[in-house]
Design a protein around this motif. Structure first.
Motif, short mmCIF file in Angstrom:
data_model
loop_
_atom_site.label_atom_id
_atom_site.label_comp_id
_atom_site.label_asym_id
_atom_site.label_seq_id
_atom_site.Cartn_x
_atom_site.Cartn_y
_atom_site.Cartn_z
N LEU A 378 -13.28 3.71 -23.15
CA LEU A 378 -13.95 4.03 -21.66
C LEU A 378 -14.79 2.69 -21.60
O LEU A 378 -15.01 2.13 -20.51
N ARG A 379 -15.45 2.42 -22.77
CA ARG A 379 -16.63 1.16 -22.71
C ARG A 379 -15.68 0.01 -22.39
O ARG A 379 -16.18 -0.65 -21.61
N ASN A 380 -14.49 -0.21 -22.93
CA ASN A 380 -13.83 -1.30 -22.59
C ASN A 380 -13.24 -1.23 -21.19
O ASN A 380 -13.20 -2.26 -20.47
N TYR A 381 -12.89 -0.17 -20.48
CA TYR A 381 -12.59 0.23 -19.46
C TYR A 381 -13.59 -0.45 -18.29
O TYR A 381 -13.65 -1.20 -17.36
N SER A 382 -14.81 0.22 -18.74
CA SER A 382 -16.22 0.23 -17.81
C SER A 382 -16.33 -1.58 -17.86
O SER A 382 -17.33 -1.89 -16.77
N SER A 383 -16.38 -2.05 -18.98
CA SER A 383 -16.64 -3.62 -19.09
C SER A 383 -15.87 -4.32 -18.24
O SER A 383 -15.91 -5.36 -17.47
N LEU A 384 -14.65 -3.88 -17.52
CA LEU A 384 -13.81 -4.46 -16.52
C LEU A 384 -14.27 -3.76 -15.31
O LEU A 384 -13.33 -3.98 -14.34
N ASN A 385 -15.15 -3.01 -15.14
CA ASN A 385 -15.48 -2.19 -13.69
C ASN A 385 -14.38 -1.38 -13.49
O ASN A 385 -14.09 -1.37 -12.17
N ALA A 386 -13.61 -0.79 -14.40
CA ALA A 386 -12.41 -0.10 -13.96
C ALA A 386 -12.46 1.42 -13.83
O ALA A 386 -11.34 1.77 -13.40
N VAL A 387 -13.50 1.73 -14.34
CA VAL A 387 -13.56 3.41 -14.24
C VAL A 387 -14.57 3.88 -13.31
O VAL A 387 -15.85 3.37 -13.22
N VAL A 388 -14.35 4.90 -12.57
CA VAL A 388 -15.53 5.71 -11.59
C VAL A 388 -16.43 6.19 -12.61
O VAL A 388 -16.27 7.18 -13.33
N GLU A 389 -17.68 5.84 -12.43
CA GLU A 389 -19.05 6.32 -13.05
C GLU A 389 -19.85 6.99 -12.19
O GLU A 389 -19.67 6.78 -10.93
N PRO A 390 -20.74 7.66 -12.43
CA PRO A 390 -21.02 8.46 -13.71
C PRO A 390 -20.05 9.44 -14.25
O PRO A 390 -19.20 9.72 -13.35
N ILE A 391 -20.40 9.82 -15.23
CA ILE A 391 -19.62 10.88 -15.85
C ILE A 391 -20.24 11.96 -16.17
O ILE A 391 -21.26 12.19 -16.70
#
Lengths: 405, 383
Positions: A378-391
């Motif tokens: 998830l962190r890796n995804y998030s560093s690409l701004n690829a995940v909808v946050e927050p969770i």
């Protein structure tokens, strides 16, 4: 509400011995000679021994004197065998006549005899052998419960990330099945736990187009639904070739079989002839599916019990007694909960809704208890701004999972 | 399954005959007159679950025999039958022959039966660990590894090939057991699940990665290691996964001081096999592969590198070989064990199984399910 631990590790017994005699002087002498080599406790007489076993057990080895007032060695060993069956039993005796020996072996399952007085060398050699014997006896359980279950858990966690459809429910199904197994008093739980983890593994043999149709509940052609119905068979075939997983494969094969004998596979098997693991999967699978759609466990269970003769009443009854299961929060019902950014996720957090990428692909399904790899992903995804946050997550507390407010 | 057979050894043929009469309905057993015959029988008809030896035999006595048995067949449970169980005999038998139990002569049928049953049970315990680790555990991981390779062939496609190669290499090196290496080969890439598919796609297509992306891929072995390290008895497997990319001189990931012989042997084997498989995929084989790898100074354990090319002179296991006929087949003609010469794709271009994989029953099942619905691009080229 208490979440069951992910990897139940049993209390580790490191070389622990219990010495029982009615002679305090002898015990003190033993303690002086042996305490450098072994980690051990002493008990004066059978009653004290049983109390220590209860409080500080399990012990790897127990050494008892034959001649003790009130409770003799054979009686004590018999009691030890009942409360702590894996403990290796050694008998110290001054009068090893044929009858004592036979009794000790037959009633107390004695592993070795030592005759009094006992040479220190013989004593340590015997204790070493007895400790090794304990290791042998407990190996099977440790391997099945920890190594095998642990490996399969890791792999299904990974598969749950890659294929949330087939494996996303595995974790929850497994922990519920374990509690039901305990409630039913089954001798072992590792086999039904593995069956619960891998029940839907056969889905991977279906073409992705068909799986998409199943997932979105489109109408299937006869051909297609026939194939979908046979998924338990594909799962069972995959597992059938693994040594010692024969019973797991059978439980998986019959997971959709109804208690009245209808359902897949269509053979004459019904009622108690259906493997108990399969009867558990049938009920637990149905309840978990409803639960993941947002229905609280007690309601899901009521719905299941009100239905036709599909479920083994004994299993449903056992499930209704699993309090920690029934108190679980339904994932989708967690409306109004507050949420955390990915940077604050920690292992053990429970996802209350699915995590999706900005393109809408599901990365992790709701209900998953997070582990280190998933968080890294998830962190890796998030560093690409690829995940909808927050969770939104539930966080385990001392009393179980609490929803973050 | 492990053996259930018992071997009875005595110098008295009459006693053996009467044992056989009494016990043959309960147990499956052989008899031997004297130690020499017993050892020959263990060699030709072994392994036995339990051996019962008389103490007093001319030539080779019971202690001597059981000591030899404990060396040749360590898993066989040893029972001593004796008329003179004095202290010295007993200590000798326990310390040298490491026996499981004593039987006194003459022996009550009840006691004998009980001891033999306990001996068989003991043998089961002794064999359990091996069976569970090499059968159940390795078998389960193999199946899930195959599932992984189907769900995500781009990341997990190489597991099977490397597993088969590391087994052959390990056996060729004379290693007593290879299950840990095989498991590591299968689990080596699990850390890649932490890497977003987009980056994996770039990696697979040989595109340049940004530093941040490169870093994610490089750290994958650490994630894989962390997933496995808490599972009892997978400590070695976890270590191999961690050090899979480490160079022999200590450079590479993870950046610690471990180098040379301190890198787990499984990881050193794995690195050689992995890099050689990459070269093979590019068509660099045999001497050219050897020269290429030799030229990469300090990457590989030099002794193991030479041995790898002795063990596999031309190709690794499951390699597509120029010497064998390539068959063009339809999905329904595929057989387990065949090796894929080219990728299998569905009609709409999804990679189903990568080239270089040995077909298994489940892969074929999946392909035939695909063929029924989506369609699979045929013919499929196999060897």
């Amino acid at each position: 509400m208490i979440l069951p631990p992910l990897n139940p590790t049993q209390a580790v017994v490191v070389n622990r011995l219990l010495f029982v005699d009615d002679d305090c002087n002898l015990l003190a002498a033993l303690q002086r000679t042996l305490r450098k080599r072994f980690n051990f406790e002493i008990a004066v007489g059978g009653q004290e021994a049983l109390e220590i076993l209860k409080e500080k057990g399990p012990f790897a080895v127990v050494v008892v004197d034959m001649n003790m007032p009130l409770m003799n060695g054979v009686e004590l060993l018999e009691a030890v065998a009942a409360v702590s069956p894996d403990t290796v039993r050694v008998m110290l005796t001054g009068n090893a006549d044929q009858r004592t020996a036979a009794e000790a072996v037959n009633r107390g399952s004695v592993f070795r005899f030592l005759s009094k007085p006992c040479e220190p060398e013989e004593l340590t050699a015997t204790l070493d052998t007895a400790l090794k014997q304990y290791e042998l006896i407990t190996t099977e359980k440790a391997l099945l419960n920890q190594t095998l279950n642990g490996s399969l858990q890791v792999l299904t966690d990974i598969l749950a990330m890659l294929d949330p459809d087939a494996f996303g429910q595995a974790q929850l199904r497994r922990s519920v099945v374990r509690e039901v197994a305990v409630q039913l008093g089954l001798a072992s739980t590792w086999d039904v736990e593995i069956a619960a983890l891998l029940a839907e593994i056969g889905l991977v043999t279906l073409p992705s187009v068909l799986r998409e149709k199943v997932r979105t509940r489109q109408v299937l052609t006869d051909n297609e639904s026939q194939l979908v119905n046979r998924v338990p068979e594909f799962s069972a075939r995959l597992l059938g070739s693994i040594p010692r997983l024969e019973s797991v494969a059978r439980a998986v094969l019959y997971q959709n079989k109804n208690y009245d004998g209808t359902g897949f596979p269509s053979d004459g098997v019904f009622g108690a002839e259906i493997p108990v693991g399969a009867r558990m999967l049938r009920v637990v699978g149905a309840v978990v599916k409803m639960h993941l759609k947002g229905i609280p466990f007690p309601d899901a269970l009521r719905a299941v019990l009100a239905g036709p003769e599909h479920y083994d009443p004994a299993v449903a009854q056992a499930l209704s007694l699993c309090r920690s299961v029934l108190r679980r929060q339904p994932q989708a019902a967690a409306n109004g909960t507050r949420s955390v950014p990915i940077a604050e996720l920690a292992p053990g957090h429970v996802l209350l809704s699915a995590i999706v990428t900005v393109e809408g692909t599901v990365v992790l399904a709701a209900g998953v208890t997070l582990n280190a790899a998933q968080i890294q992903r998830l962190r890796n995804y998030s560093s690409l701004n690829a995940v909808v946050e927050p969770i939104s997550v539930g966080i385990p507390t001392a009393n179980g999972v609490s929803v973050v407010k | 399954m492990h053996s259930q057979r018992i071997l009875f050894v005595d110098d008295d043929a009459n006693l053996l005959a009467s044992m056989q009469r009494n016990l043959r309905k309960l147990f499956s057993f052989d008899t031997a007159i004297g130690g020499v015959e017993a050892l020959a029988l263990i060699k030709s008809a072994g392994p036995y679950a339990v051996i019962v030896a008389d103490m007093q035999m001319p030539g080779m006595d019971g202690v001597e025999l059981l000591t030899k048995v404990s060396e040749q067949a360590p898993n066989t449970v040893r029972v001593m039958l004796t008329g003179n169980a004095d202290q010295k005999t007993a200590t000798d038998a326990v310390n040298k022959g490491r026996i499981f139990s004593f039987l006194n002569k003459p022996c009550e049928p009840e006691t004998l039966r009980f001891t033999l049953e306990a001996g068989l049970k003991q043998h089961e315990l002794v064999c359990m660990e091996r069976e569970l680790l090499e059968g159940t555990l390795a078998g389960s991981v193999k199946v899930l590894g195959e599932v992984l390779s189907m769900v995500d062939p781009a990341s997990f496609g190489r597991g099977q090939k490397l597993r088969d190669s590391v087994r052959v290499f390990g056996q060729w090196l004379g290693m007593p057991t290879t299950w840990q290496y095989e498991m590591a080969a299968q689990l080596a890439d699990i850390g890649l699940v932490s890497v977003p598919p987009l980056i994996l796609r770039k990696l697979g297509q040989g595109m340049e990665l940004m530093a941040r992306e490169r870093d994610m891929v490089d750290k994958a072995p650490q994630i894989g290691h962390d997933l496995l390290v808490n599972i009892p008895r997978l400590e070695i497997v976890a270590k191999i996964v961690l050090y899979q990319g480490k160079n022999y001189d200590g450079s590479g990931f993870p950046s610690d001081k471990v180098a040379g012989e301190d890198i787990p042997v499984g990881a050193r084997m794995f690195k050689i096999l992995h890099d050689r498989a990459l070269l093979e995929n590019e068509g660099v084989v045999k001497k050219r592969a050897y020269d290429t790898m030799k030229a990469r100074l300090h990457h590989y354990d030099p002794v193991l590198l030479d041995k790898c090319f002795k063990c596999f002179e031309s190709f690794l296991t499951n390699a597509i070989s120029a010497d064998r006929v390539v068959l063009p087949l339809t999905v329904y003609e595929l057989q387990p064990g065949q090796i894929l010469v080219s990728d299998i794709n569905s009609s709409n271009g999804v990679l189903l199984v990568a080239a270089g994989n040995r077909l298994t029953e489940i892969m074929i099942k999946r392909l035939s399910n695909y063929a029924t619905f989506d369609g699979v691009k045929e013919p499929i080229y196999v060897q």
